[in-house]
Design a protein around this motif. Structure first.
Motif, PDB file in Angstrom:
ATOM      1  N   SER A  44     -40.316  41.696  15.197  1.00 53.86           N
ATOM      2  CA  SER A  44     -39.930  42.884  15.947  1.00 53.86           C
ATOM      3  C   SER A  44     -41.051  43.909  16.024  1.00 53.86           C
ATOM      4  N   ALA A  45     -41.870  43.983  14.993  1.00 55.23           N
ATOM      5  CA  ALA A  45     -42.978  44.942  14.986  1.00 55.23           C
ATOM      6  C   ALA A  45     -44.003  44.602  16.060  1.00 55.23           C
ATOM      7  N   LYS A  46     -44.139  43.317  16.357  1.00 54.46           N
ATOM      8  CA  LYS A  46     -45.112  42.875  17.356  1.00 54.46           C
ATOM      9  C   LYS A  46     -44.451  42.590  18.703  1.00 54.46           C
ATOM     10  N   ASN A  47     -43.128  42.750  18.783  1.00 50.91           N
ATOM     11  CA  ASN A  47     -42.398  42.416  20.023  1.00 50.91           C
ATOM     12  C   ASN A  47     -42.759  41.011  20.499  1.00 50.91           C
ATOM     13  N   THR A  48     -42.712  40.081  19.580  1.00 49.52           N
ATOM     14  CA  THR A  48     -43.112  38.706  19.888  1.00 49.52           C
ATOM     15  C   THR A  48     -42.071  37.738  19.349  1.00 49.52           C
ATOM     16  N   VAL A  49     -41.793  36.725  20.143  1.00 50.69           N
ATOM     17  CA  VAL A  49     -40.892  35.646  19.741  1.00 50.69           C
ATOM     18  C   VAL A  49     -41.723  34.376  19.630  1.00 50.69           C
ATOM     19  N   TYR A  50     -41.417  33.579  18.627  1.00 49.61           N
ATOM     20  CA  TYR A  50     -42.188  32.355  18.376  1.00 49.61           C
ATOM     21  C   TYR A  50     -41.291  31.122  18.489  1.00 49.61           C
ATOM     22  N   LEU A  51     -41.927  30.015  18.795  1.00 52.26           N
ATOM     23  CA  LEU A  51     -41.253  28.726  18.751  1.00 52.26           C
ATOM     24  C   LEU A  51     -42.166  27.783  17.981  1.00 52.26           C
ATOM     25  N   GLN A  52     -41.771  27.488  16.756  1.00 54.92           N
ATOM     26  CA  GLN A  52     -42.499  26.520  15.930  1.00 54.92           C
ATOM     27  C   GLN A  52     -41.951  25.133  16.244  1.00 54.92           C
ATOM     28  N   VAL A 106     -43.533  40.285  24.402  1.00 57.59           N
ATOM     29  CA  VAL A 106     -42.573  41.012  25.235  1.00 57.59           C
ATOM     30  C   VAL A 106     -43.018  42.458  25.375  1.00 57.59           C
ATOM     31  N   SER A 107     -42.980  42.976  26.591  1.00 57.36           N
ATOM     32  CA  SER A 107     -43.320  44.376  26.820  1.00 57.36           C
ATOM     33  C   SER A 107     -42.474  44.930  27.954  1.00 57.36           C
ATOM     34  N   GLY A 108     -42.513  46.263  28.101  1.00 56.96           N
ATOM     35  CA  GLY A 108     -41.752  46.909  29.160  1.00 56.96           C
ATOM     36  C   GLY A 108     -40.439  47.477  28.634  1.00 56.96           C
ATOM     37  N   SER A 109     -39.404  47.398  29.437  1.00 60.98           N
ATOM     38  CA  SER A 109     -38.089  47.960  29.102  1.00 60.98           C
ATOM     39  C   SER A 109     -37.319  46.991  28.208  1.00 60.98           C
ATOM     40  N   ILE A 110     -37.652  47.001  26.937  1.00 57.32           N
ATOM     41  CA  ILE A 110     -37.093  45.989  26.038  1.00 57.32           C
ATOM     42  C   ILE A 110     -35.832  46.474  25.325  1.00 57.32           C
ATOM     43  N   SER A 111     -35.462  47.724  25.507  1.00 58.64           N
ATOM     44  CA  SER A 111     -34.350  48.270  24.728  1.00 58.64           C
ATOM     45  C   SER A 111     -33.022  47.597  25.034  1.00 58.64           C
ATOM     46  N   SER A 112     -32.841  47.087  26.238  1.00 60.54           N
ATOM     47  CA  SER A 112     -31.557  46.479  26.596  1.00 60.54           C
ATOM     48  C   SER A 112     -31.553  44.960  26.420  1.00 60.54           C
ATOM     49  N   ILE A 113     -32.591  44.407  25.824  1.00 64.28           N
ATOM     50  CA  ILE A 113     -32.627  42.958  25.572  1.00 64.28           C
ATOM     51  C   ILE A 113     -31.738  42.642  24.388  1.00 64.28           C
ATOM     52  N   TYR A 114     -30.815  41.683  24.547  1.00 63.03           N
ATOM     53  CA  TYR A 114     -29.938  41.327  23.434  1.00 63.03           C
ATOM     54  C   TYR A 114     -30.198  39.931  22.898  1.00 63.03           C
ATOM     55  N   ALA A 115     -31.027  39.174  23.588  1.00 66.06           N
ATOM     56  CA  ALA A 115     -31.365  37.836  23.109  1.00 66.06           C
ATOM     57  C   ALA A 115     -32.646  37.372  23.786  1.00 66.06           C
ATOM     58  N   MET A 116     -33.344  36.471  23.102  1.00 69.79           N
ATOM     59  CA  MET A 116     -34.536  35.833  23.648  1.00 69.79           C
ATOM     60  C   MET A 116     -34.377  34.325  23.521  1.00 69.79           C
ATOM     61  N   GLY A 117     -34.821  33.618  24.533  1.00 71.88           N
ATOM     62  CA  GLY A 117     -34.665  32.178  24.496  1.00 71.88           C
ATOM     63  C   GLY A 117     -35.909  31.442  24.953  1.00 71.88           C
TER      64      GLY A 117
END
Length: 116
Positions: A73-81, A24-35
């Motif tokens: 959060s440090a990498k701005n990355t979401v995973y799906l195992q 995830v990159s860009g204007s991420i401050s207003s993101i409240y969830a990732m799916g």
């Protein structure tokens, strides 16, 4: 704007595992969830899982106990195992960012094929 880039898809045998990533990159401050969502050929896009800013998660019944969503959060990355994969998990998997203000964002998708 928000940019989402998925990776990690591929071909796997039934019973196997894969881990998808969504950078995830860009204007991420207003993101409240990732799916994560998925779309199989000839079918509508469907919900898979979600993780909120406070760490709460929810899963579709079809993947409960097999899939796990997480974030770095440090990498701005979401995973799906994804474990114990089945042929019916074959689909194009999309990452989605839910924003408090404005439109939500989608990634371009990564293909997961479960076949022997």
């Amino acid at each position: 704007q928000v940019q989402l880039v998925e990776s990690g898809g591929g071909l796997v045998q039934p019973g196997g595992s894969l881990r998808l990533s969504c950078a995830v990159s860009g204007s991420i401050s207003s993101i409240y969830a990732m799916g994560w969502y998925r779309q199989a050929p000839g079918k509508q896009r469907e919900f898979v899982t979600i993780i909120t800013i406070d760490g709460s998660t929810n899963y579709a019944d079809s993947v409960k106990g097999r899939f796990t969503i997480s974030r770095d959060s440090a990498k701005n990355t979401v995973y799906l195992q994804m474990n114990s994969l089945k042929p019916e998990d074959t689909a194009l998997y999309y990452c989605k960012a839910f924003k408090r203000i404005g439109v939500d964002y989608w990634g371009q998708g990564t293909q997961v094929t479960v076949s022997s």
